[in-house]
Motif scaffolding. Structure first.
Motif, PDB file in Angstrom:
ATOM      1  N   SER A 115      35.024  38.239  39.869  1.00 49.40           N
ATOM      2  CA  SER A 115      35.361  36.822  39.773  1.00 49.40           C
ATOM      3  C   SER A 115      36.570  36.495  40.640  1.00 49.40           C
ATOM      4  CB  SER A 115      35.640  36.453  38.312  1.00 49.40           C
ATOM      5  OG  SER A 115      36.055  35.105  38.201  1.00 49.40           O
ATOM      6  N   GLU A 116      37.566  37.381  40.627  1.00 51.16           N
ATOM      7  CA  GLU A 116      38.772  37.172  41.435  1.00 51.16           C
ATOM      8  C   GLU A 116      38.444  37.240  42.919  1.00 51.16           C
ATOM      9  OE1 GLU A 116      43.087  36.730  41.872  1.00 51.16           O
ATOM     10  OE2 GLU A 116      41.504  36.101  40.516  1.00 51.16           O
ATOM     11  N   GLN A 117      37.608  38.187  43.321  1.00 50.67           N
ATOM     12  CA  GLN A 117      37.193  38.268  44.718  1.00 50.67           C
ATOM     13  C   GLN A 117      36.468  37.004  45.150  1.00 50.67           C
ATOM     14  OE1 GLN A 117      34.935  41.932  45.105  1.00 50.67           O
ATOM     15  NE2 GLN A 117      36.689  43.022  45.934  1.00 50.67           N
ATOM     16  N   ALA A 118      35.569  36.522  44.318  1.00 50.68           N
ATOM     17  CA  ALA A 118      34.812  35.314  44.653  1.00 50.68           C
ATOM     18  C   ALA A 118      35.733  34.110  44.808  1.00 50.68           C
ATOM     19  CB  ALA A 118      33.754  35.045  43.580  1.00 50.68           C
ATOM     20  N   ARG A 119      36.736  34.026  43.936  1.00 49.74           N
ATOM     21  CA  ARG A 119      37.683  32.909  44.008  1.00 49.74           C
ATOM     22  C   ARG A 119      38.514  32.965  45.283  1.00 49.74           C
ATOM     23  NH1 ARG A 119      42.927  31.809  42.977  1.00 49.74           N
ATOM     24  NH2 ARG A 119      43.408  33.968  42.363  1.00 49.74           N
ATOM     25  N   LEU A 120      39.051  34.155  45.586  1.00 49.62           N
ATOM     26  CA  LEU A 120      39.891  34.302  46.776  1.00 49.62           C
ATOM     27  C   LEU A 120      39.070  34.217  48.060  1.00 49.62           C
ATOM     28  CD1 LEU A 120      42.264  37.185  45.582  1.00 49.62           C
ATOM     29  CD2 LEU A 120      42.800  34.751  45.765  1.00 49.62           C
ATOM     30  N   ARG A 121      37.810  34.637  47.994  1.00 53.55           N
ATOM     31  CA  ARG A 121      36.944  34.594  49.187  1.00 53.55           C
ATOM     32  C   ARG A 121      36.838  33.178  49.730  1.00 53.55           C
ATOM     33  NH1 ARG A 121      34.851  33.829  53.163  1.00 53.55           N
ATOM     34  NH2 ARG A 121      32.919  34.664  54.073  1.00 53.55           N
ATOM     35  N   GLN A 122      36.892  32.191  48.864  1.00 53.23           N
ATOM     36  CA  GLN A 122      36.786  30.797  49.292  1.00 53.23           C
ATOM     37  C   GLN A 122      37.972  30.356  50.148  1.00 53.23           C
ATOM     38  OE1 GLN A 122      33.912  29.151  48.663  1.00 53.23           O
ATOM     39  NE2 GLN A 122      33.323  31.122  47.763  1.00 53.23           N
TER      40      GLN A 122
END
Length: 248
Positions: free
Chosen positions: A15-22
């Motif tokens: 979830s953290e990766q997906a958030r930061l990926r943006q």
């Protein structure tokens, strides 16, 4: 049945990766990046985490800053650290980023005029399982342009050590030659680069943050005297963590 602690952690990290990926910027954001000779670029950084043989907990977090274009050492920092997060493939950044970020923050606090304008990371950026490797993670959290340079091919998203891949490597004739790493979706995730005339074995370059892939490849080549770019090669060559010797 409730998820195990390990499963909870993976879900949290994904979830953290997906958030930061943006937040990752895959385009050139600085004037020097658009210059044919990188005019205006004066400081390039490199970070690395080196482990003691047989010990996957204690490591040496290293940062160097070199002048550009002559690649002379302006600053170096090394700290022995103890990693607490577990190693899980695809989530390396959660083990390493905090210590590399701390090194950059120490530099910004103590000698801000030496803060690098771009950071080379010994690892991958967008060339990753979820397009968010260590170079992306550090780039987003630090706010600095970052380039991921890996020495070994991460076999991911349909990219593998196929006969075609090997033939493409063989076709790289001189330093600066490259070919794209294309995922199963058709997206170019990075490039294999023959970084030096002296080395026929490529490195794998991918965007970390605030830089385009073509610029990242061009800059990597410009910073290579040998196979590995100097900002990454220097920490290992200089053996900055002298404590390694006493621990062994």
């Amino acid at each position: 049945m409730s998820a195990s602690p390990a499963e909870d952690l993976l879900q949290q990290w994904e979830s953290e990766q997906a958030r930061l990926r943006q937040q990752v910027l895959e385009d050139d954001t600085e004037d020097w990046q658009r210059s044919p000779d990188f005019s205006g670029l004066e400081r390039v950084g490199g970070v690395d985490l080196s482990f003691i043989k047989g010990d996957d907990v204690n490591a040496c977090a290293q940062l160097v800053v070199l002048s550009y274009p002559d690649l002379q050492v302006l600053y170096e920092d090394s700290q022995m650290v103890t990693l607490t997060a577990p190693y899980i493939a695809g989530f390396l950044a959660f083990r390493e980023t905090p210590f590399l970020l701390e090194a950059l923050q120490r530099l910004k606090k103590n000698q801000p005029t030496l803060l690098p304008q771009v950071v080379f990371v010994d690892g991958n950026g967008l060339f990753h399982y979820r397009e968010f490797g260590l170079a992306c993670h550090l780039g987003v959290l630090s706010g600095l342009p970052c380039v991921g340079v890996a020495k070994n091919l991460l076999q991911v998203q349909g990219v593998n050590k196929s006969e075609e891949h090997q033939s493409q490597i063989a076709a790289l004739q001189r330093g600066g030659d490259s070919f794209p790493l294309i995922g199963a979706s058709g997206k170019v995730l990075g490039k294999a680069l023959r970084s030096s005339d002296k080395s026929s074995k490529p490195v794998y370059v991918s965007v970390g943050h605030k830089i385009s892939l073509d610029t990242a490849v061009r800059l990597t080549h410009a910073c290579c005297r040998y196979r590995v770019p100097e900002p990454i090669r220097q920490p290992r060559r200089r053996k900055l963590c002298r404590q390694f010797q006493t621990i062994r």
